[in-house]
Write an enzyme that holds these catalytic residues in place. Structure first.
Site, PDB file in Angstrom:
ATOM      1  N   TYR A 159       0.822  -1.347   0.002  1.00 50.60           N
ATOM      2  CA  TYR A 159      -0.012  -0.033  -0.028  1.00 50.60           C
ATOM      3  C   TYR A 159       0.978   1.239   0.024  1.00 50.60           C
ATOM      4  O   TYR A 159       0.712   2.221  -0.685  1.00 50.60           O
ATOM      5  CB  TYR A 159      -0.962   0.204   1.419  1.00 50.60           C
ATOM      6  CG  TYR A 159      -1.888   1.216   1.462  1.00 50.60           C
ATOM      7  CD1 TYR A 159      -2.998   1.146   0.607  1.00 50.60           C
ATOM      8  CD2 TYR A 159      -1.566   2.191   2.006  1.00 50.60           C
ATOM      9  CE1 TYR A 159      -3.967   2.184   0.689  1.00 50.60           C
ATOM     10  CE2 TYR A 159      -2.533   3.217   2.102  1.00 50.60           C
ATOM     11  CZ  TYR A 159      -3.762   3.349   1.592  1.00 50.60           C
ATOM     12  OH  TYR A 159      -4.509   4.412   1.593  1.00 50.60           O
ATOM     13  N   ALA A 161       4.075   1.630  -0.979  1.00 49.83           N
ATOM     14  CA  ALA A 161       4.684   1.940  -2.186  1.00 49.83           C
ATOM     15  C   ALA A 161       3.847   2.379  -3.349  1.00 49.83           C
ATOM     16  O   ALA A 161       4.021   3.070  -4.162  1.00 49.83           O
ATOM     17  CB  ALA A 161       5.262   0.397  -2.576  1.00 49.83           C
TER      18      ALA A 161
HETATM   19  P1  NAD Z   1     -13.435   2.821   0.958  1.00 54.69           P
HETATM   20  O1  NAD Z   1     -13.168   1.447   0.868  1.00 54.69           O
HETATM   21  O2  NAD Z   1     -14.432   3.084   1.992  1.00 54.69           O
HETATM   22  O3  NAD Z   1     -13.981   3.131  -0.557  1.00 54.69           O
HETATM   23  C1  NAD Z   1     -13.253   2.928  -1.671  1.00 54.69           C
HETATM   24  C2  NAD Z   1     -14.140   2.481  -2.939  1.00 54.69           C
HETATM   25  O4  NAD Z   1     -13.313   2.283  -3.963  1.00 54.69           O
HETATM   26  C3  NAD Z   1     -15.203   1.593  -2.634  1.00 54.69           C
HETATM   27  O5  NAD Z   1     -16.337   1.882  -3.052  1.00 54.69           O
HETATM   28  C4  NAD Z   1     -14.726   0.633  -3.399  1.00 54.69           C
HETATM   29  O6  NAD Z   1     -15.548  -0.189  -3.940  1.00 54.69           O
HETATM   30  C5  NAD Z   1     -13.836   1.316  -4.729  1.00 54.69           C
HETATM   31  N1  NAD Z   1     -13.152   0.580  -5.661  1.00 54.69           N
HETATM   32  C6  NAD Z   1     -11.870  -0.066  -4.826  1.00 54.69           C
HETATM   33  N2  NAD Z   1     -11.246  -0.478  -6.142  1.00 54.69           N
HETATM   34  C7  NAD Z   1     -11.946  -0.234  -7.248  1.00 54.69           C
HETATM   35  C8  NAD Z   1     -11.848  -0.429  -8.629  1.00 54.69           C
HETATM   36  N3  NAD Z   1     -10.628  -1.274  -9.155  1.00 54.69           N
HETATM   37  N4  NAD Z   1     -12.714  -0.100  -9.300  1.00 54.69           N
HETATM   38  C9  NAD Z   1     -13.489   0.739  -9.016  1.00 54.69           C
HETATM   39  N5  NAD Z   1     -13.902   1.059  -7.846  1.00 54.69           N
HETATM   40  C10 NAD Z   1     -13.183   0.491  -6.906  1.00 54.69           C
HETATM   41  O7  NAD Z   1     -12.116   3.773   1.191  1.00 54.69           O
HETATM   42  P2  NAD Z   1     -11.909   5.191   1.645  1.00 54.69           P
HETATM   43  O8  NAD Z   1     -11.308   5.282   2.759  1.00 54.69           O
HETATM   44  O9  NAD Z   1     -13.117   6.013   1.098  1.00 54.69           O
HETATM   45  O10 NAD Z   1     -10.628   5.488   0.459  1.00 54.69           O
HETATM   46  C11 NAD Z   1     -10.639   6.213  -0.756  1.00 54.69           C
HETATM   47  C12 NAD Z   1      -9.147   6.464  -0.902  1.00 54.69           C
HETATM   48  O11 NAD Z   1      -8.608   7.343   0.016  1.00 54.69           O
HETATM   49  C13 NAD Z   1      -8.530   5.315  -1.264  1.00 54.69           C
HETATM   50  O12 NAD Z   1      -7.585   5.438  -2.498  1.00 54.69           O
HETATM   51  C14 NAD Z   1      -7.799   5.227  -0.052  1.00 54.69           C
HETATM   52  O13 NAD Z   1      -6.484   4.475  -0.347  1.00 54.69           O
HETATM   53  C15 NAD Z   1      -7.171   6.742   0.366  1.00 54.69           C
HETATM   54  N6  NAD Z   1      -7.051   6.793   1.489  1.00 54.69           N
HETATM   55  C16 NAD Z   1      -7.867   6.499   2.687  1.00 54.69           C
HETATM   56  C17 NAD Z   1      -7.515   6.670   4.027  1.00 54.69           C
HETATM   57  C18 NAD Z   1      -8.518   6.607   5.096  1.00 54.69           C
HETATM   58  O14 NAD Z   1      -8.152   6.476   6.247  1.00 54.69           O
HETATM   59  N7  NAD Z   1      -9.784   6.155   4.779  1.00 54.69           N
HETATM   60  C19 NAD Z   1      -6.171   7.208   4.257  1.00 54.69           C
HETATM   61  C20 NAD Z   1      -5.368   7.777   3.317  1.00 54.69           C
HETATM   62  C21 NAD Z   1      -5.717   7.396   2.018  1.00 54.69           C
END
Ligand code: NAD
Length: 252
Positions: A159, A161
């Site tokens: 993740y 990376a």
């Molecule tokens: P989440 O899991 O609640 O939502 C992510 C959404 O992306 C889901 O609806 C999932 O179905 C969709 N998804 C995943 N792979 C997919 C694909 N290949 N095609 C289409 N849709 C896809 O996650 P979140 O917490 O809302 O995270 C959103 C972004 O923020 C991500 O990139 C995550 O890495 C990043 N992020 C989150 C946090 C945190 O603490 N929540 C922190 C840093 C970064």
């Protein structure tokens, strides 16, 4: 001054940060396509339409070449193109609430994290940039992570990376297309309350929150507000940047 209405595509918009972003962009007057591999994205878009906002949904994996093209084609069919791309879809695999250590990580998991978190933004951007450059206006915002900026205990090495990779990808793309009026930026969220971070359990969430200078975990709209700025006309001189939205956990 009235905000220009643009065509936006948000990946991973069924829930969490992506949904909050779609809601904020649509509330600002933009037309938004919510893309996700979950069918529930239809209800998410309907919730926006119920508020009188311009939103359509598209189901598919946005991290395959055909899936990325299909999402962009859906936005073209709905609105005539994509002017704002938010690369938000991502995964952070957990196993009984915890990451695999590097020595336990199957190669297939490493590949899947890279495919969705790093290849996805590349494929989506590749499908959008030609039209943005032709129209001399575009915004690409990709969601990296605190884990891509500094050492982190909870996410896996794959993740971290992948999220560091998004930063490098975005900086070079910003160099390539800045002269066409297209900006490329990243947000690096700290811990945000979403289904993804919730997988680690409430004890982890509470102990993490105790160490945050602002005294709370982030909420999805914290990230949506930062994106709303980066896609604005007023941010046309901001490109190749990383905006840290982490409550002061990492100050750079
Ligand atoms: P989440 O899991 O609640 O939502 C992510 C959404 O992306 C889901 O609806 C999932 O179905 C969709 N998804 C995943 N792979 C997919 C694909 N290949 N095609 C289409 N849709 C896809 O996650 P979140 O917490 O809302 O995270 C959103 C972004 O923020 C991500 O990139 C995550 O890495 C990043 N992020 C989150 C946090 C945190 O603490 N929540 C922190 C840093 C970064």
């Amino acid at each position: 001054m009235a905000v220009a209405q643009r065509n936006a595509l948000v990946t991973g918009a069924a829930r969490g940060i992506g949904f909050a972003t779609a809601l904020r962009l649509a509330s600002a007057g933009h037309r938004v396509l919510l893309a996700d591999r979950l069918e529930e994205v239809h209800q998410s878009a309907q919730a926006l339409r119920d508020q009188g906002l311009a939103a359509v949904s598209h189901v598919g994996d946005t991290a395959t070449p055909a899936g990325a093209e299909a999402a962009v084609s859906a936005a073209k069919a709905a609105f005539g193109g994509v002017e704002i791309l938010v690369n938000n879809a991502g995964i952070s695999p957990k196993h009984k609430g915890a990451k695999y250590l590097t020595v336990e990580t199957p190669l297939a998991e490493w590949h899947e994290v890279m495919r969705i978190n790093l290849e996805g933004p590349f494929l989506m951007a590749r499908a959008c940039v030609a039209l943005m450059c032709e129209r001399q206006w575009g915004r690409i915002v990709s969601i990296s992570s605190l884990a891509g900026r500094t050492g982190s205990r909870f996410p896996s090495t794959a993740y971290a990376a992948s999220k560091a990779g998004v930063l490098g990808f975005s900086r070079v793309l910003a160099e390539e297309i800045g002269r066409f009026g297209v900006t490329v930026n990243c947000i690096a969220p700290g811990r945000i309350e979403t289904p993804m971070s919730g997988e680690s359990g409430q004890d982890v969430q509470k102990s993490y929150a105790a160490g945050i200078p602002v005294g709370r975990l982030g909420v999805p709209d914290d990230i949506a507000c930062a994106i709303d700025f980066l896609v604005s006309d007023g941010a046309s001189n901001v490109t190749g940047a990383v905006l840290d939205v982490n409550g002061g956990v990492y100050m750079n």
